[in-house]
Every structure is written in C-alpha cells, then in structure tokens.
Design an enzyme around this catalytic site. Structure first.
Site, PDB file in Angstrom:
ATOM      1  N   ILE A   1      12.477   3.575  43.356  1.00 26.54           N
ATOM      2  CA  ILE A   1      11.764   4.807  43.711  1.00 26.54           C
ATOM      3  C   ILE A   1      10.664   4.505  44.713  1.00 26.54           C
ATOM      4  CG2 ILE A   1      10.324   6.684  42.821  1.00 26.54           C
ATOM      5  CD1 ILE A   1      11.863   6.337  40.139  1.00 26.54           C
TER       6      ILE A   1
ATOM      7  N   ASP B   1       2.705  -4.954  43.365  1.00 30.95           N
ATOM      8  CA  ASP B   1       3.807  -5.199  42.439  1.00 30.95           C
ATOM      9  C   ASP B   1       4.065  -6.705  42.418  1.00 30.95           C
ATOM     10  OD1 ASP B   1       6.269  -5.559  41.133  1.00 30.95           O
ATOM     11  OD2 ASP B   1       6.987  -3.593  41.764  1.00 30.95           O
TER      12      ASP B   1
ATOM     13  N   ARG C   1       5.297   7.289  34.540  1.00 28.79           N
ATOM     14  CA  ARG C   1       5.175   7.304  33.085  1.00 28.79           C
ATOM     15  C   ARG C   1       3.728   7.584  32.712  1.00 28.79           C
ATOM     16  NH1 ARG C   1       9.753   8.330  30.393  1.00 28.79           N
ATOM     17  NH2 ARG C   1      11.453   6.970  31.056  1.00 28.79           N
TER      18      ARG C   1
ATOM     19  N   GLU D   1       3.224  14.452  25.526  1.00 27.08           N
ATOM     20  CA  GLU D   1       4.085  15.442  26.170  1.00 27.08           C
ATOM     21  C   GLU D   1       4.694  16.391  25.142  1.00 27.08           C
ATOM     22  OE1 GLU D   1       6.945  13.748  28.859  1.00 27.08           O
ATOM     23  OE2 GLU D   1       5.386  12.865  30.126  1.00 27.08           O
TER      24      GLU D   1
ATOM     25  N   HIS E   1       7.190  17.167  33.701  1.00 22.05           N
ATOM     26  CA  HIS E   1       8.096  16.007  33.723  1.00 22.05           C
ATOM     27  C   HIS E   1       9.420  16.364  34.415  1.00 22.05           C
ATOM     28  CE1 HIS E   1       8.844  11.998  31.454  1.00 22.05           C
ATOM     29  NE2 HIS E   1       9.535  12.025  32.578  1.00 22.05           N
TER      30      HIS E   1
END
Length: 350
Positions: free
Chosen positions: A178, A197, A258, A287, A306
């Site tokens: 992504i 990362d 997330r 959620e 979401h």
C-alpha cells in the site's frame, strides 16, 4: 469430489469463492458447503481466542461437516473448530493476515493456512490519498458547513487556506504494497516522500524515488504523515504522545491502516493546540468509536467507518487469490502465501 466450505459475508460472498475456485481448478468436481456471516453490518471482534472474526464457532463447525478445504474471510477458525474438523486439510483466508485463525492449532493439526497479501492495496492506497486531499483542502468540513447554510469564505484567508501536496514533504510510516502505491501517486503530484520502515531495502527506496529515514526524522520533517505499517506488538502505539510532539506546527495526520498503530489519547489536545492542523481517520482503537469519543467534537477531524479496502475489485481479487492457493494445494504445488510453513513439509499439498 472435493468438499469445500465457502464462508463469505456481504462483502466477499460465498458465490465469489465458489466461482473463483471453479475458474482456478477447471475439471475438478466440487461439493460446496456455504456459510454467510453478518459482517460488515455486524462488526467483527474476538471469538474463541482469535481476532477480527465474524460468526460463532458453532456455526463454523456445523457448516464445515466433512469439508477438506475452507475458504473464508472472517469466520473464526479456533482450536475448537479445528479439533472438530478432522477431515480439514487447508484453510484459505482472503485477508492480509489470517488473524481469525488459530495458527498454532492449525499447525499442530498439519493444516496449512494461506492468506491474500495485497488484495486491497490499490483500494487502500487510493483511499489514503483521498483522505490526505480531504484534510489538506477541508473538503468534508466545508461540505458540512455549506449544507447547514454556512459559506466558509474565510477559508480563502491566507492564515486559514489549505495546502497543496505538490512541494510538500509527506512521510509514510510503513512501506509495504500500500505504501509503495501511495508513494508513486505522491511522486506524481510532486511531493517529497519520506519513508520510515526498517524492513525496506534502501535500493528499492532509491529506485522508487523515496527517502529512507528514521521515524523521528520523518515526524520532524513531514507536513503530512500517513500510516501504512502492519500492526504487531512492536508497532502498537508507534505514534504516541512523545513522538507526535515532533510534528511541525499544523501537520496533517492520516491513519487508514490499523487503529492500534496510533495512540488516540493525545490527539484532542494536539488538535486544540494547533500542533495537528487536521486529522483524517478510517480506523480506531475501538471500532466503532463510542458516542462520547472526544474526537467526535474536536476541530478539523475527518472520520470514515473503516472503508479503505471497500471496493468491488478488492472482494473479487481476494476471492481469486484464495481460490488460486486452494487450486495449488489440490495440485500438490507450493502455496505462494503460506502463513504456517511448518504445518506442511515443503509447503505443498502432497
């Protein structure tokens, strides 16, 4: 005749799995058992020791019967379910990770578990870009104002005006499938793209036209920060009260990955102080968030339920990838996306 449980929902329907498996394994005779859970109308949650599942253990056990293969999105494959299905030989989960499967129990039973990385990469990347543009240009906020009769001409005042992606420094926390698509779009816009990362190959970063930096360096330099990391024990609350203070004044923060990556507790104060200029969220620590959630009334906040991966193409792609894994298993070929290689010597169905 191979008996297969296709356990779908209102997003990835059982019929999508069945059609995809027929296409992936032409000439193979299948006896399909079907199950449909209540997701996404009913939120997922923990079931019997697994996470983000929909439906009950009893429903899965009854639906499985003597099935040899199970293809699912959200159904809970707990230790109890696996123990009750002695003929089960493979589980395919059409998600980025098989969080609704007890991997230890599946491995102990010699059942390989496949998953579908990248099935929603395009959808999630496009959604993240949309949230950035919305937050930077106040699209949702001004739409809501106009619908209640308020013409926000003051947004043209210099101190209130939005900002452009072109020429901005955008930081991406996480650089998987992504994040890489998001970076490509941002480069096309003319942004400077920073990436934090630890698993990214510097050569790939250089080839992609992004700069690898530490998380603190990224936060200090980025006027926009977007989260794209996987949630693990190491990445939980990766962004928190301590390091969010490093952001430039008025920074935009986007989380469509997330909820657990972000500590939500300090966000209202950061918005109130102006350290955060805008916040765009598609995922949450709870959620759905409760009615009295402080960010519901905080300034410059965009929230969506979401939805980043919610495209028809994602559902179709997820079913096709899962079916392809099942077909490879039936042919005795190595699985491409195997979550528990120890369950199966060599990663084949033989």
């Amino acid at each position: 005749m191979t008996t297969v449980l296709v356990s779908g929902d209102d997003f990835v329907a059982p019929e999508l799995f069945a059609d995809a498996l027929r296409e992936a394994a032409p000439g193979t005779a299948f006896d399909f058992r079907t199950m449909r859970t209540g997701w996404p109308v009913e939120p997922f949650g923990p079931v019997g020791g697994v996470q983000e599942a929909s439906g009950t253990e009893e429903q899965v056990i009854e639906a499985l019967g003597d099935a040899e293969i199970a293809l699912t999105q959200m159904a809970p494959f707990t230790a109890k379910v696996i123990e009750a299905a002695p003929k089960l030989r493979m589980i395919g989960v059409c998600r980025g990770g098989p969080v609704n499967v007890d991997l230890a129990a599946a491995t102990a039973a010699g059942i390989p578990v496949s998953f579908t990385p990248g099935r929603n990469a395009a959808a999630a990347a496009e959604f993240a870009i949309g949230l950035m543009l919305d937050a930077m240009r106040r699209i949702t906020v001004s739409d809501a104002d106009l619908k209640r009769g308020v013409w926000r001409g003051d947004y043209y005042a210099y101190e209130n005006a939005g900002s452009e992606i072109e020429g901005s420094t955008v930081g991406l926390v996480g650089y998987g499938a992504i994040g890489a698509i998001v970076a490509r779009v941002l480069n096309a816009f003319g942004a400077r793209v920073l990436v934090s990362d630890p698993y990214t190959d510097p050569a790939k970063a250089a080839a992609d036209g992004v700069e690898l930096v530490t998380l603190d360096e990224l936060l200090r330099a980025s006027s926009v920060v977007s989260l794209h990391a996987r949630l693990t024990p190491e990445t939980r609350h990766l962004l928190n009260a301590d390091n969010l203070k490093l952001l430039p004044e008025g920074a935009v923060l986007v989380n469509s990955a997330r909820g657990g990556l972000l500590d939500y507790a300090p966000l209202p104060a950061l918005l109130e102080s102006g350290r955060l200029g805008a916040l765009a969220l598609d995922v949450y620590d709870i959620e759905p968030p409760p009615a009295d959630w402080p960010l519901h009334s905080a300034p410059n906040v965009i929230t969506t339920p979401h939805l980043a991966g919610a495209t028809r193409q994602t559902a179709e792609r997820a079913a096709l990838i899962s079916a392809g894994e099942a077909a490879r298993f039936l042919r005795g070929e190595p699985l491409r996306h195997l979550a528990n290689p120890e369950a199966l010597a060599g990663g084949t169905g033989s």
